[in-house]
Write a protein that holds these residues in place. Structure first.
Motif, PDB file in Angstrom:
ATOM      1  N   HIS A  52       0.810  -1.215   0.000  1.00 30.17           N
ATOM      2  CA  HIS A  52       0.000   0.000   0.000  1.00 30.17           C
ATOM      3  C   HIS A  52       0.845   1.267   0.000  1.00 30.17           C
ATOM      4  O   HIS A  52       0.575   2.217  -0.746  1.00 30.17           O
ATOM      5  CB  HIS A  52      -0.930  -0.008   1.217  1.00 30.17           C
ATOM      6  N   ASP A  53       1.874   1.307   0.816  1.00 31.76           N
ATOM      7  CA  ASP A  53       2.659   2.538   0.962  1.00 31.76           C
ATOM      8  C   ASP A  53       3.535   2.848  -0.242  1.00 31.76           C
ATOM      9  O   ASP A  53       4.105   3.942  -0.332  1.00 31.76           O
ATOM     10  CB  ASP A  53       3.536   2.456   2.219  1.00 31.76           C
ATOM     11  N   GLY A  87       2.352   2.815  -3.392  1.00 29.83           N
ATOM     12  CA  GLY A  87       1.544   3.508  -4.384  1.00 29.83           C
ATOM     13  C   GLY A  87       1.484   5.000  -4.105  1.00 29.83           C
ATOM     14  O   GLY A  87       1.909   5.478  -3.046  1.00 29.83           O
ATOM     15  N   LEU A  88       0.941   5.757  -5.040  1.00 27.69           N
ATOM     16  CA  LEU A  88       0.894   7.204  -4.915  1.00 27.69           C
ATOM     17  C   LEU A  88       0.104   7.641  -3.681  1.00 27.69           C
ATOM     18  O   LEU A  88       0.576   8.450  -2.875  1.00 27.69           O
ATOM     19  CB  LEU A  88       0.283   7.819  -6.179  1.00 27.69           C
ATOM     20  N   ILE A  89      -1.109   7.083  -3.530  1.00 27.23           N
ATOM     21  CA  ILE A  89      -1.927   7.448  -2.377  1.00 27.23           C
ATOM     22  C   ILE A  89      -1.243   7.017  -1.096  1.00 27.23           C
ATOM     23  O   ILE A  89      -1.224   7.743  -0.090  1.00 27.23           O
ATOM     24  CB  ILE A  89      -3.329   6.820  -2.496  1.00 27.23           C
ATOM     25  N   GLY A  90      -0.649   5.827  -1.109  1.00 24.86           N
ATOM     26  CA  GLY A  90       0.027   5.333   0.080  1.00 24.86           C
ATOM     27  C   GLY A  90       1.215   6.195   0.469  1.00 24.86           C
ATOM     28  O   GLY A  90       1.456   6.433   1.661  1.00 24.86           O
ATOM     29  N   LYS A  91       1.963   6.679  -0.527  1.00 21.25           N
ATOM     30  CA  LYS A  91       3.116   7.527  -0.213  1.00 21.25           C
ATOM     31  C   LYS A  91       2.680   8.842   0.431  1.00 21.25           C
ATOM     32  O   LYS A  91       3.302   9.323   1.379  1.00 21.25           O
ATOM     33  CB  LYS A  91       3.910   7.802  -1.488  1.00 21.25           C
ATOM     34  N   VAL A  92       1.602   9.394  -0.096  1.00 20.20           N
ATOM     35  CA  VAL A  92       1.097  10.641   0.485  1.00 20.20           C
ATOM     36  C   VAL A  92       0.628  10.399   1.917  1.00 20.20           C
ATOM     37  O   VAL A  92       0.942  11.174   2.836  1.00 20.20           O
ATOM     38  CB  VAL A  92      -0.056  11.199  -0.379  1.00 20.20           C
ATOM     39  N   ARG A  93      -0.105   9.320   2.121  1.00 21.03           N
ATOM     40  CA  ARG A  93      -0.598   9.013   3.464  1.00 21.03           C
ATOM     41  C   ARG A  93       0.567   8.751   4.420  1.00 21.03           C
ATOM     42  O   ARG A  93       0.559   9.205   5.562  1.00 21.03           O
ATOM     43  CB  ARG A  93      -1.516   7.792   3.393  1.00 21.03           C
ATOM     44  N   SER A  94       1.575   8.039   3.935  1.00 21.50           N
ATOM     45  CA  SER A  94       2.715   7.705   4.794  1.00 21.50           C
ATOM     46  C   SER A  94       3.459   8.946   5.276  1.00 21.50           C
ATOM     47  O   SER A  94       4.029   8.959   6.373  1.00 21.50           O
ATOM     48  CB  SER A  94       3.684   6.793   4.045  1.00 21.50           C
ATOM     49  N   ALA A  95       3.458   9.982   4.465  1.00 26.28           N
ATOM     50  CA  ALA A  95       4.162  11.201   4.858  1.00 26.28           C
ATOM     51  C   ALA A  95       3.554  11.820   6.103  1.00 26.28           C
ATOM     52  O   ALA A  95       4.233  12.554   6.834  1.00 26.28           O
ATOM     53  CB  ALA A  95       4.129  12.209   3.706  1.00 26.28           C
ATOM     54  N   PHE A  96       2.291  11.495   6.363  1.00 25.64           N
ATOM     55  CA  PHE A  96       1.618  12.068   7.529  1.00 25.64           C
ATOM     56  C   PHE A  96       1.540  11.089   8.701  1.00 25.64           C
ATOM     57  O   PHE A  96       1.686  11.494   9.856  1.00 25.64           O
ATOM     58  CB  PHE A  96       0.191  12.509   7.149  1.00 25.64           C
ATOM     59  N   ASN A 114       2.932   7.592   8.755  1.00 28.17           N
ATOM     60  CA  ASN A 114       3.832   6.440   8.847  1.00 28.17           C
ATOM     61  C   ASN A 114       5.222   6.822   8.333  1.00 28.17           C
ATOM     62  O   ASN A 114       5.792   6.168   7.465  1.00 28.17           O
ATOM     63  CB  ASN A 114       3.279   5.258   8.045  1.00 28.17           C
ATOM     64  N   ARG A 115       5.760   7.867   8.923  1.00 25.61           N
ATOM     65  CA  ARG A 115       7.053   8.374   8.448  1.00 25.61           C
ATOM     66  C   ARG A 115       8.200   7.403   8.701  1.00 25.61           C
ATOM     67  O   ARG A 115       9.225   7.459   8.010  1.00 25.61           O
ATOM     68  CB  ARG A 115       7.344   9.713   9.134  1.00 25.61           C
ATOM     69  N   ASP A 116       8.040   6.523   9.674  1.00 26.10           N
ATOM     70  CA  ASP A 116       9.103   5.565   9.977  1.00 26.10           C
ATOM     71  C   ASP A 116       8.952   4.263   9.202  1.00 26.10           C
ATOM     72  O   ASP A 116       9.711   3.316   9.415  1.00 26.10           O
ATOM     73  CB  ASP A 116       9.115   5.262  11.478  1.00 26.10           C
ATOM     74  N   HIS A 117       7.941   4.184   8.315  1.00 27.43           N
ATOM     75  CA  HIS A 117       7.723   3.011   7.455  1.00 27.43           C
ATOM     76  C   HIS A 117       7.574   1.725   8.272  1.00 27.43           C
ATOM     77  O   HIS A 117       8.172   0.694   7.968  1.00 27.43           O
ATOM     78  CB  HIS A 117       8.867   2.876   6.435  1.00 27.43           C
ATOM     79  N   LEU A 118       6.765   1.810   9.331  1.00 27.30           N
ATOM     80  CA  LEU A 118       6.477   0.633  10.146  1.00 27.30           C
ATOM     81  C   LEU A 118       5.449  -0.260   9.433  1.00 27.30           C
ATOM     82  O   LEU A 118       4.768   0.172   8.502  1.00 27.30           O
ATOM     83  CB  LEU A 118       5.922   1.068  11.502  1.00 27.30           C
ATOM     84  N   VAL A 119       5.368  -1.507   9.890  1.00 29.68           N
ATOM     85  CA  VAL A 119       4.338  -2.404   9.360  1.00 29.68           C
ATOM     86  C   VAL A 119       2.974  -1.856   9.752  1.00 29.68           C
ATOM     87  O   VAL A 119       2.721  -1.567  10.927  1.00 29.68           O
ATOM     88  CB  VAL A 119       4.507  -3.826   9.924  1.00 29.68           C
ATOM     89  N   ARG A 120       2.102  -1.691   8.782  1.00 34.51           N
ATOM     90  CA  ARG A 120       0.782  -1.136   9.071  1.00 34.51           C
ATOM     91  C   ARG A 120      -0.070  -2.158   9.839  1.00 34.51           C
ATOM     92  O   ARG A 120      -0.061  -3.347   9.522  1.00 34.51           O
ATOM     93  CB  ARG A 120       0.075  -0.733   7.789  1.00 34.51           C
ATOM     94  N   PRO A 121      -0.815  -1.687  10.853  1.00 35.24           N
ATOM     95  CA  PRO A 121      -1.652  -2.627  11.614  1.00 35.24           C
ATOM     96  C   PRO A 121      -2.714  -3.299  10.754  1.00 35.24           C
ATOM     97  O   PRO A 121      -3.084  -4.444  11.008  1.00 35.24           O
ATOM     98  CB  PRO A 121      -2.273  -1.740  12.702  1.00 35.24           C
TER      99      PRO A 121
END
Length: 450
Positions: free
Chosen positions: A353-354, A356-365, A367-374
């Motif tokens: 997920h992270d 993709g384009l939407i995922g990268k944008v969401r991660s910037a807010f 999930n900045r440490d790129h942890l495993v998503r729950p």
């Protein structure tokens, strides 16, 4: 041949089928723990804290639909049971708590560690009493157990430390067996409910834990009414898997499709649920409610037709009175919206997920440490867990991820502090579940406080 009070008590619990007693040892419990040591089938399970003992006993009770047992020694030991017992009480499951007490002659003297257990447990227990003589114990134990099972609540029996070793004659055992019965409404109120559902326009069902034992009849009624089925969290394990009518949950951890099904209905049919969030009940609807506990009816939303009875016999009575609806638009619309929401959730849970384009944008807010998503973790657990696994969850986001990404298919079971909302319940509940069946997979979704 005479037996001690403690021996009579443990023998009676053994005959009832109790296999585990959870607690922390202490002087006031010595006669009882020694009787358990000598027992052929009852096992003492030592816990780090009495609260965990009560949670474990409550978990076993919920899984077996019979009595769970825990013990706490004098004073602070029994006080520590309280939170886990509140969870059992609010979950409507029978638990017997045996509380130690100071020697009988010292009761009422403000003795070391003395606590008034009858007062302490007044709010949480459907029955509470202190044994004041050896001859009294068998009768009080019978009342305590039958009240807990019959009223599906907590019974607290306090035993002074010098009572347990006293002798009782062999002809005075404690007999704890109790048989349940199913209640069916009278025909006139069934006719009234059937008329309300037949003439009530679009129907949505809100189904709770009290309907879980009657899955096939409830599904048949949903088919007959062409009704989408909104589930409470505690109804997931009975109605989520292989159900063409369910649209998930409403409320704080719900989804838009379930909310739409509730809002778009003309009539709500509540089956075996005491769903507490009033703000999630739509206004201006006709409401038919079925619940075996009469005081549950109408306390969340005004009810037009009240049926204080068990869900199974009531639903079967309604099926005899209702024809199959041909207009399926309300059901199909809710199911379509639910399917779209599920697809969106699956995209969130995708491992990539992270990237993709939407995922990268969401991660910037978030999930900045790129942890495993729950979401991804919960979905992986769902995919890999056995179809008969037992799941437990702590209160909070651990429950959110489980509720949205773990499907209760097959014979999976689900436990949590879903009425009390306690913390750190998942692990002791998992321990209670695992002891029932060491070969069954048990998965605990523990929060950061657990």
């Amino acid at each position: 041949m005479s037996r001690t009070v403690a021996r009579v008590m443990i023998d009676a619990l053994e005959e009832l089928g109790v296999r585990h007693v959870f607690g922390v040892v202490g002087d006031a419990l010595n006669p009882l723990t020694d009787a358990i040591r000598a027992s052929g089938s009852v096992e003492w399970v030592g816990c780090r804290h009495e609260e965990a003992a009560a949670f474990a006993a409550g978990a076993q009770s919920q899984l077996t639909e019979t009595l769970g047992v825990c013990m706490g020694t004098v004073g602070p030991g029994s006080v520590h049971l309280l939170n886990g017992l509140y969870d059992a009480a609010k979950s409507g499951t029978p638990v017997l708590a045996v509380a130690g007490q100071v020697p009988l002659a010292e009761v009422g003297t403000d003795y070391f560690q003395e606590v008034d257990n009858d007062l302490l447990f007044r709010d949480v227990a459907v029955f509470r009493a202190t044994v004041t003589s050896a001859e009294q114990m068998p009768g009080l134990l019978e009342i305590a157990v039958r009240t807990a099972i019959g009223r599906r609540g907590v019974a607290v029996l306090t035993v002074p430390g010098d009572i347990g070793d006293q002798e009782l004659p062999a002809d005075r055992p404690a007999r704890l067996s109790v048989a349940g019965s199913a209640n069916r409404p009278d025909d006139p109120v069934l006719d009234e409910a059937a008329d309300a559902l037949r003439d009530g326009g679009k129907v949505t069902m809100l189904v709770g834990r009290g309907a879980r034992g009657d899955r096939e009849d409830v599904l048949a009624l949903a088919e007959r009414l062409a009704a989408p089925m909104v589930l409470t969290l505690k109804a997931k394990e009975g109605f989520e898997g292989d159900n063409p009518f369910q649209v998930g949950q409403t409320g704080l951890i719900g989804n838009p499709a379930a909310a739409h099904a509730m809002d778009g209905a003309d009539t709500l049919l509540l089956l075996g649920t005491d769903f507490p969030y009033r703000e999630w009940y739509p206004e201006g609807k006709k409401v038919v409610q079925v619940d075996r506990v009469a005081e549950h009816i109408g306390r969340r939303v005004p009810v037009d037709v009240a049926l204080a009875a068990d869900v199974g016999p009531t639903v079967r009575g309604l099926l005899e009175r209702l024809e199959r609806r041909t207009d399926r638009e309300h059901l199909d619309d809710a199911r379509e919206k639910f399917g779209m929401w599920q697809q969106g959730q699956q995209r969130l849970a995708a491992p990539g997920h992270d990237r993709g384009l939407i995922g990268k944008v969401r991660s910037a807010f978030d999930n900045r440490d790129h942890l495993v998503r729950p979401e991804a973790l919960a979905a992986a657990v769902d995919a890999l867990a056995a179809d008969d696994a037992v799941f437990t969850s702590d209160t909070g986001m651990a429950t959110v991820w489980l509720s949205r990404f773990v499907e209760m298919r097959g014979s999976r079971r689900l436990l949590g502090s879903y009425n009390l909302g306690s913390m750190a319940n998942a692990m002791p509940q998992a321990i209670g579940a695992q002891l029932l069946d060491p070969d069954r997979q048990v998965v605990a979704f523990c929060g950061d406080g657990g």
